[in-house]
Enzyme design. Sequence first.
Site, PDB file in Angstrom:
ATOM      1  N   TYR A 123      67.168  95.673 -38.387  1.00  0.00           N
ATOM      2  CA  TYR A 123      66.935  96.997 -38.980  1.00  0.00           C
ATOM      3  C   TYR A 123      68.025  97.377 -39.985  1.00  0.00           C
ATOM      4  CZ  TYR A 123      63.414  97.622 -35.375  1.00  0.00           C
ATOM      5  OH  TYR A 123      62.319  97.475 -34.571  1.00  0.00           O
ATOM      6  N   LYS A 170      68.060  86.407 -27.072  1.00  0.00           N
ATOM      7  CA  LYS A 170      67.345  85.148 -27.336  1.00  0.00           C
ATOM      8  C   LYS A 170      68.397  84.118 -27.756  1.00  0.00           C
ATOM      9  CE  LYS A 170      63.424  82.880 -27.922  1.00  0.00           C
ATOM     10  NZ  LYS A 170      62.437  82.615 -26.874  1.00  0.00           N
ATOM     11  N   ASP A 203      61.743  86.891 -23.949  1.00  0.00           N
ATOM     12  CA  ASP A 203      60.336  86.614 -23.612  1.00  0.00           C
ATOM     13  C   ASP A 203      60.130  86.633 -22.104  1.00  0.00           C
ATOM     14  OD1 ASP A 203      62.085  84.502 -24.061  1.00  0.00           O
ATOM     15  OD2 ASP A 203      60.523  83.040 -24.463  1.00  0.00           O
ATOM     16  N   ASP A 227      63.330  98.090 -29.356  1.00  0.00           N
ATOM     17  CA  ASP A 227      62.190  98.814 -29.916  1.00  0.00           C
ATOM     18  C   ASP A 227      60.916  98.404 -29.163  1.00  0.00           C
ATOM     19  OD1 ASP A 227      60.624 100.329 -31.565  1.00  0.00           O
ATOM     20  OD2 ASP A 227      60.998  99.187 -33.386  1.00  0.00           O
TER      21      ASP A 227
END
Length: 333
Positions: A123, A170, A203, A227
């Site tokens: 972002y 991740k 995930d 988000d």
Amino acid sequence: MQTVTLIKGDGIGPEITEATLKVIEAAGVKIRWEEVSAGEEAIEEHGTPLPEAVIESLKKNGLGLKGPLTTPVGSGFRSINVALRMELDLYANLRPSKTFPGVRSRYEGIDLVVVRENTEDLYSGVEHMVGTDAAESIKIITRKASERIVRFAFDYARSNDRKKVTAVHKANILKLSDGLFLEVARGVAAKYPDIEFEDRIVDNMAMQLVQKPELYDVLVMPNLYGDILSDLCAGLVGGLGLVPGANIGEEAALFEPVHGSAPKYAGKNYVNPSAMIMAAVLMLQYMGENEAAKRIEEALAAQIKEGKNLTADLGGSAGTAEMAEALADRIRG
Ligand code: NAD
């Protein structure tokens, strides 16, 4: 008396703001509201959705309550919400998702808090075309921002009697950026031996939240994962009409519902004011008005459980104003 900047917002914003002010007043908290114009109204009046007066007011008061703002599509204006967070360095986005008994959802007893880093990651706005057929968006993760958000999560856990913080990342694939976030998270965790720490790959986290949400408590993560997973958590407790958010920095804090301006319901006295009311509850807690915050939250929970004077998304037939009026009556006793 505390002065608080008030942004009523676009679309359904003014209706849910009126409802929320009524409820705060019923709880007996005296606040001087400094209303400023932002969003669509400000574009008409000032030619910009975010006039300097909004930032100045928030900087001066250090505290704001805001309705949702429409992000104009294709007009060249960037998201006002993102701009506000960046301008005021509101680095921590706090989104608690808690089940209200009586709301139809897949689980009971959910009580999760997502702490989302609010200023960097994908972002940061560093994007460019590479020729005409490729685009690059740069993911930025810094030690400073990672450290302060993880510290915020642990401090929140400690002061709210929470038991565990889970860092979401991740790092198996994004070895440098998320690798740095994870390394920093582990370092900060070592300074809070009283709070359990673990990490999850994003995930796997998404699956676990759907299958076993009761295993989790406070979750801390970079901006994009926050988000997405905070909306997943909202879904676990019955949807966007119920979930508040807080944007907190060193100098200011801004409280708002998680949902948007739902333009199709604007002016229809139809939507649920609870998310904005719960945003006010978070604000009152931040102000130290814990008694009033508790009274509002308990009254809302009781009204939802009783199943009367509720809006359509909660299975009722009351309008926004009627739901808020009944809640205000209940608070006044
Ligand atoms: P939205 O959250 O406004 O609405 C999506 C749907 O969720 C609505 O159609 C409605 O069915 C439901 N919903 C939302 N709020 C509800 C409530 N209080 N009670 C009952 N049902 C409710 O999302 P959108 O349509 O994607 O976005 C509309 C505008 O809001 C866009 O311009 C977007 O940029 C903006 N937005 C602003 C914020 C913010 O100000 N923080 C957040 C999200 C979206």
